[in-house]
Design a protein around this motif. Structure first.
Motif, PDB file in Angstrom:
ATOM      1  N   MET A   1       0.859  -1.199   0.000  1.00 20.08           N
ATOM      2  CA  MET A   1       0.000   0.000   0.000  1.00 20.08           C
ATOM      3  C   MET A   1       0.882   1.231   0.000  1.00 20.08           C
ATOM      4  O   MET A   1       1.734   1.389   0.852  1.00 20.08           O
ATOM      5  CB  MET A   1      -0.881  -0.014   1.242  1.00 20.08           C
ATOM      6  CG  MET A   1      -1.964   1.011   1.213  1.00 20.08           C
ATOM      7  SD  MET A   1      -2.974   0.881   2.682  1.00 20.08           S
ATOM      8  CE  MET A   1      -1.974   1.784   3.859  1.00 20.08           C
ATOM      9  N   GLY A   3      -0.130   4.334   0.268  1.00 21.17           N
ATOM     10  CA  GLY A   3      -0.636   5.507   0.968  1.00 21.17           C
ATOM     11  C   GLY A   3      -2.133   5.653   0.813  1.00 21.17           C
ATOM     12  O   GLY A   3      -2.779   4.938   0.053  1.00 21.17           O
ATOM     13  N   SER A   4      -2.668   6.618   1.549  1.00 19.77           N
ATOM     14  CA  SER A   4      -4.116   6.757   1.579  1.00 19.77           C
ATOM     15  C   SER A   4      -4.657   7.275   0.251  1.00 19.77           C
ATOM     16  O   SER A   4      -5.827   7.107  -0.057  1.00 19.77           O
ATOM     17  CB  SER A   4      -4.544   7.654   2.726  1.00 19.77           C
ATOM     18  OG  SER A   4      -4.035   8.947   2.546  1.00 19.77           O
ATOM     19  N   GLU A   5      -3.777   7.911  -0.580  1.00 19.11           N
ATOM     20  CA  GLU A   5      -4.226   8.343  -1.905  1.00 19.11           C
ATOM     21  C   GLU A   5      -4.734   7.135  -2.684  1.00 19.11           C
ATOM     22  O   GLU A   5      -5.756   7.184  -3.356  1.00 19.11           O
ATOM     23  CB  GLU A   5      -3.067   8.996  -2.684  1.00 19.11           C
ATOM     24  CG  GLU A   5      -2.512  10.255  -2.068  1.00 19.11           C
ATOM     25  CD  GLU A   5      -3.499  11.412  -2.075  1.00 19.11           C
ATOM     26  OE1 GLU A   5      -4.589  11.262  -2.641  1.00 19.11           O
ATOM     27  OE2 GLU A   5      -3.164  12.450  -1.478  1.00 19.11           O
ATOM     28  N   LEU A   7      -5.455   4.060  -1.286  1.00 17.30           N
ATOM     29  CA  LEU A   7      -6.496   3.359  -0.545  1.00 17.30           C
ATOM     30  C   LEU A   7      -7.842   4.041  -0.767  1.00 17.30           C
ATOM     31  O   LEU A   7      -8.864   3.390  -0.890  1.00 17.30           O
ATOM     32  CB  LEU A   7      -6.130   3.342   0.942  1.00 17.30           C
ATOM     33  CG  LEU A   7      -6.879   2.344   1.809  1.00 17.30           C
ATOM     34  CD1 LEU A   7      -6.759   0.940   1.257  1.00 17.30           C
ATOM     35  CD2 LEU A   7      -6.331   2.383   3.222  1.00 17.30           C
ATOM     36  N   PHE A   8      -7.808   5.354  -0.802  1.00 15.75           N
ATOM     37  CA  PHE A   8      -9.054   6.086  -0.983  1.00 15.75           C
ATOM     38  C   PHE A   8      -9.160   6.617  -2.410  1.00 15.75           C
ATOM     39  O   PHE A   8      -9.373   7.804  -2.640  1.00 15.75           O
ATOM     40  CB  PHE A   8      -9.160   7.222   0.037  1.00 15.75           C
ATOM     41  CG  PHE A   8      -9.212   6.704   1.442  1.00 15.75           C
ATOM     42  CD1 PHE A   8     -10.164   5.756   1.804  1.00 15.75           C
ATOM     43  CD2 PHE A   8      -8.313   7.133   2.396  1.00 15.75           C
ATOM     44  CE1 PHE A   8     -10.223   5.267   3.098  1.00 15.75           C
ATOM     45  CE2 PHE A   8      -8.365   6.645   3.693  1.00 15.75           C
ATOM     46  CZ  PHE A   8      -9.325   5.707   4.038  1.00 15.75           C
ATOM     47  N   LEU A  13     -14.164   6.135  -2.662  1.00 18.07           N
ATOM     48  CA  LEU A  13     -14.774   7.264  -1.956  1.00 18.07           C
ATOM     49  C   LEU A  13     -16.198   7.505  -2.455  1.00 18.07           C
ATOM     50  O   LEU A  13     -17.106   7.781  -1.678  1.00 18.07           O
ATOM     51  CB  LEU A  13     -13.928   8.528  -2.156  1.00 18.07           C
ATOM     52  CG  LEU A  13     -12.657   8.600  -1.316  1.00 18.07           C
ATOM     53  CD1 LEU A  13     -11.867   9.853  -1.673  1.00 18.07           C
ATOM     54  CD2 LEU A  13     -12.992   8.583   0.168  1.00 18.07           C
ATOM     55  N   LYS A  17     -19.298   7.322  -0.032  1.00 17.55           N
ATOM     56  CA  LYS A  17     -20.103   8.523   0.243  1.00 17.55           C
ATOM     57  C   LYS A  17     -21.530   8.354  -0.255  1.00 17.55           C
ATOM     58  O   LYS A  17     -22.470   8.872   0.337  1.00 17.55           O
ATOM     59  CB  LYS A  17     -19.460   9.752  -0.408  1.00 17.55           C
ATOM     60  CG  LYS A  17     -18.176  10.202   0.291  1.00 17.55           C
ATOM     61  CD  LYS A  17     -17.513  11.316  -0.512  1.00 17.55           C
ATOM     62  CE  LYS A  17     -16.134  11.640   0.028  1.00 17.55           C
ATOM     63  NZ  LYS A  17     -15.405  12.568  -0.852  1.00 17.55           N
ATOM     64  N   ASP A  41     -17.380  -2.151  12.902  1.00 19.76           N
ATOM     65  CA  ASP A  41     -18.211  -2.188  11.692  1.00 19.76           C
ATOM     66  C   ASP A  41     -19.340  -3.200  11.887  1.00 19.76           C
ATOM     67  O   ASP A  41     -19.108  -4.309  12.366  1.00 19.76           O
ATOM     68  CB  ASP A  41     -17.385  -2.636  10.470  1.00 19.76           C
ATOM     69  CG  ASP A  41     -16.343  -1.613  10.076  1.00 19.76           C
ATOM     70  OD1 ASP A  41     -16.357  -0.512  10.658  1.00 19.76           O
ATOM     71  OD2 ASP A  41     -15.521  -1.919   9.201  1.00 19.76           O
ATOM     72  N   GLY A  63     -19.922   1.609   9.249  1.00 20.15           N
ATOM     73  CA  GLY A  63     -18.562   1.121   9.084  1.00 20.15           C
ATOM     74  C   GLY A  63     -17.674   2.132   8.405  1.00 20.15           C
ATOM     75  O   GLY A  63     -18.117   3.214   8.024  1.00 20.15           O
ATOM     76  N   CYS A  64     -16.424   1.740   8.246  1.00 16.97           N
ATOM     77  CA  CYS A  64     -15.456   2.629   7.604  1.00 16.97           C
ATOM     78  C   CYS A  64     -15.695   2.629   6.102  1.00 16.97           C
ATOM     79  O   CYS A  64     -16.471   1.834   5.572  1.00 16.97           O
ATOM     80  CB  CYS A  64     -14.047   2.178   7.920  1.00 16.97           C
ATOM     81  SG  CYS A  64     -13.639   0.571   7.214  1.00 16.97           S
ATOM     82  N   SER A  65     -15.006   3.510   5.400  1.00 19.42           N
ATOM     83  CA  SER A  65     -15.247   3.668   3.975  1.00 19.42           C
ATOM     84  C   SER A  65     -14.946   2.385   3.204  1.00 19.42           C
ATOM     85  O   SER A  65     -15.612   2.084   2.224  1.00 19.42           O
ATOM     86  CB  SER A  65     -14.402   4.822   3.434  1.00 19.42           C
ATOM     87  OG  SER A  65     -13.043   4.566   3.681  1.00 19.42           O
ATOM     88  N   ILE A  66     -13.921   1.638   3.648  1.00 17.85           N
ATOM     89  CA  ILE A  66     -13.567   0.413   2.925  1.00 17.85           C
ATOM     90  C   ILE A  66     -14.701  -0.609   3.038  1.00 17.85           C
ATOM     91  O   ILE A  66     -15.109  -1.221   2.049  1.00 17.85           O
ATOM     92  CB  ILE A  66     -12.257  -0.191   3.487  1.00 17.85           C
ATOM     93  CG1 ILE A  66     -11.116   0.834   3.422  1.00 17.85           C
ATOM     94  CG2 ILE A  66     -11.887  -1.461   2.728  1.00 17.85           C
ATOM     95  CD1 ILE A  66     -10.660   1.209   2.059  1.00 17.85           C
ATOM     96  N   ARG A 106      -7.057  -3.898   7.560  1.00 15.60           N
ATOM     97  CA  ARG A 106      -8.109  -3.376   6.693  1.00 15.60           C
ATOM     98  C   ARG A 106      -8.737  -4.462   5.824  1.00 15.60           C
ATOM     99  O   ARG A 106      -9.830  -4.283   5.296  1.00 15.60           O
ATOM    100  CB  ARG A 106      -7.565  -2.242   5.811  1.00 15.60           C
ATOM    101  CG  ARG A 106      -7.161  -1.002   6.565  1.00 15.60           C
ATOM    102  CD  ARG A 106      -8.175  -0.529   7.569  1.00 15.60           C
ATOM    103  NE  ARG A 106      -9.372   0.084   7.022  1.00 15.60           N
ATOM    104  CZ  ARG A 106      -9.532   1.386   6.818  1.00 15.60           C
ATOM    105  NH1 ARG A 106      -8.568   2.223   7.102  1.00 15.60           N
ATOM    106  NH2 ARG A 106     -10.647   1.849   6.335  1.00 15.60           N
TER     107      ARG A 106
END
Lengths: 132, 428
Positions: A1, A3-5, A7-8, A13, A17, A41, A63-66, A106
């Protein structure tokens, strides 16, 4: 991974959303709820099934976005499929849908939807291949 | 202790370094190899409530033990076995003195706080608690001081009662007299510093009320002994559990302190080697304290590391460590006010240690932690092993920043930067 760029990424996203198939079904033929105690979650999946084929599917929970994005993508993916086809889904199918690498923590978020769906379809808590 | 062999081998030397003054976290930080390690981006470790990082002195002490006198303790007649025994018992003396135990015999090594509390629940609980008795806990307990009592309660028909937590994240002590009033309470179990809220609980007052009701007091000191001066005699507790790995020491070693008379009267917890004096096929006699409660080969190197960690902390001065924690918590709470939609859980800074848990709008704490990780900021996200507390506070989970002696203000800046970025990533 890296970074969050990554991952998200935009699609995740977008699903997180504005989740597709979010809600509950009245008189579901199959309903199953599971949770990921590590992060709190909770996920419930409702199905309408006719002649062994998924006619309608919804998920609800927090839960989380994932975990939310994975549930949204999975529900979209399996509508119209037969229960036998759902049983053949693997974690790699879900990871491919998500299109990201997930670390061991995750990964549980990413696979909660599949775990819940399969357990509902099999009608058991542990589904074959769960430990893979 | 005399050595049987004439070979000169250094006994692990973990005596306190000369006191450093004044306390400087930047200097302290450089004594932790994990912060010196080369990595793509700097590590901002804000998860010390989960586990602390380890200074050179601790790693060196454990390495010295393995390199110079590794042997099993209390048995070997040869030189290094005696050195190992001396190092292990020396660590016990330091840990006991650190919390002002009346004697090292009152200090039992365990794997961690959880095992220490289970030791009390099994050895004391099952010999002293009967159906109809009650145990008072609090709504802010870590699962480790809740689940062992739930198991006992189910087994014995014991009632669990809870001191409520107020909306402000403090114990509602006004409820305590009522919980104790019927005289059925045998034990009050309370966390010293909440691992979620950071709240420092008024232990001495709770102990006073417990004792007036003929109940004993068990203190979960997992978050306090590593961060502030703790004196078991001054606090008036009867049992106290704490762990090495949150105290700059290694994992796998913790401690139970208990008043000697209680330990003498308790049956053993685990049976096996070392905890016996004499074994016959028909039965055995138990060893004396503290070894009665230390069955099997213990974590010897970890005990040595635990002792070295205490020496290190004493060289910093626990008052300085706690003042540093509190100052960081206050600064963090102040800085977090500039982040929109952020809600801090728990009491004002003056009433807490070095822990700040929060939620950020509707963004899931796991997502917050993932964005922060990208900034090199390590925080904990979830329920922090305190699910009932989160339920009480009405949040499924939270993110938590927690500090220790090596935390520096620049890391708070990185935290705030990351939180602003998380809001941007998840803006709808």
């Amino acid at each position: 991974m890296s970074g969050s760029e990554d991952l998200f990424r935009e699609e995740i996203l977008e699903h997180a959303k504005h989740p597709r198939r979010h809600g509950t079904l009245s008189d579901p033929d199959i309903t199953f709820e599971d949770s990921n105690p590590l992060c709190g979650d909770r996920l419930r999946i409702d199905l309408h099934v006719k002649d062994g084929r998924i006619r309608d599917i919804c998920f609800s929970g927090v839960g989380c976005s994932i975990s939310q994005a994975a549930a949204s993508m999975l529900c979209e993916e399996v509508e119209g499929k037969t229960l036998e086809e759902v049983k053949r889904l693997t974690r790699d199918d879900v990871l491919e849908m998500l299109g990201i690498e997930l670390g061991p923590v995750r990964l549980k978020c990413g696979l909660l939807a599949l775990k819940t769906l399969k357990a509902g379809v099999y009608g058991i808590h542990q589904w074959p291949g769960e430990d893979e | 202790m005399t050595r049987a062999s004439g070979v000169s081998v250094a006994i692990p030397e973990v005596r306190p370094a000369a006191p450093r003054a004044p306390f400087d976290p930047e200097v302290v930080r450089r004594q932790f190899p994990i912060f010196r390690a080369a990595r793509p981006k700097p590590l901002h470790y804000l998860d010390s409530a989960a586990t602390s990082q380890k200074p050179d002195a601790v790693l060196a002490a454990m390495d010295r033990y393995y390199s110079t006198c590794n042997a099993n303790i209390h048995r070997g007649i040869y030189g290094i076995a005696e050195e190992a025994t001396a190092a292990y018992e020396d660590a016990r003396r330091r840990v006991a003195r650190f919390v002002n135990a009346a004697s090292p015999r009152e200090l039992i090594f365990t794997r961690n706080s959880t095992e220490a509390i289970n030791l009390v629940a099994y050895a004391w609980g099952r010999s002293q608690i009967k159906a109809g008795d009650a145990i008072v806990l609090t709504e802010m307990e870590h699962h480790s001081n809740l689940v062992p009592w739930q198991i006992l309660a189910q087994e014995r028909g014991v009632e669990l009662r809870f001191i409520p937590v107020t909306g402000g994240g403090e114990l509602d002590l006004a409820a305590l007299p009522g919980l104790l009033a019927d005289g059925r309470v045998k034990l009050v179990g309370v966390v010293h510093i909440s691992n979620v809220l950071g709240t420092v609980n008024p232990v001495a007052e709770i102990a006073r009320q417990a004792h007036a009701a003929q109940a004993l007091l068990l203190l979960d000191a997992s978050q306090s002994v590593p961060h502030c001066p703790v004196d078991v005699q001054a606090l008036g507790c009867d049992f106290m559990a704490f762990t090495g790995h949150k105290l700059l020491g290694p994992t796998g070693i913790g401690a139970l302190w208990a008043r000697r008379a209680l330990l003498e009267a308790m049956p053993p917890f685990l049976g096996g080697g070392e905890m016996i004096r004499e074994v016959k096929l028909a039965g055995s006699q138990w060893n004396e304290l503290p070894w009665k409660f230390e069955a099997g080969t213990m974590a010897i190197a970890e005990a040595v590391g635990f002792g070295a960690a205490i020496d290190y902390l004493e060289s910093l001065g626990m008052e300085h460590v706690f003042a540093h924690d509190k100052a960081l918590a206050a600064a963090t709470m102040e800085r977090l006010r500039e982040v929109p939609d952020l809600t801090i859980l728990g009491p004002p800074a003056a009433k807490r240690g070095g822990v700040v848990a929060f939620t950020l709008g509707t963004i899931h704490p796991h997502d917050v932690a993932t964005v922060l990780d990208d900034e090199g900021v390590a925080v904990r996200a979830g329920h922090h092993c305190a699910m009932p507390l989160h339920e009480k506070l009405g949040v499924p989970a939270s993110a938590r920043a927690s500090f220790h002696c090596y935390t520096v203000p620049a890391e708070i800046d990185a935290l705030v930067r990351g939180l602003h970025r998380a809001r941007k990533v998840f803006a709808s």
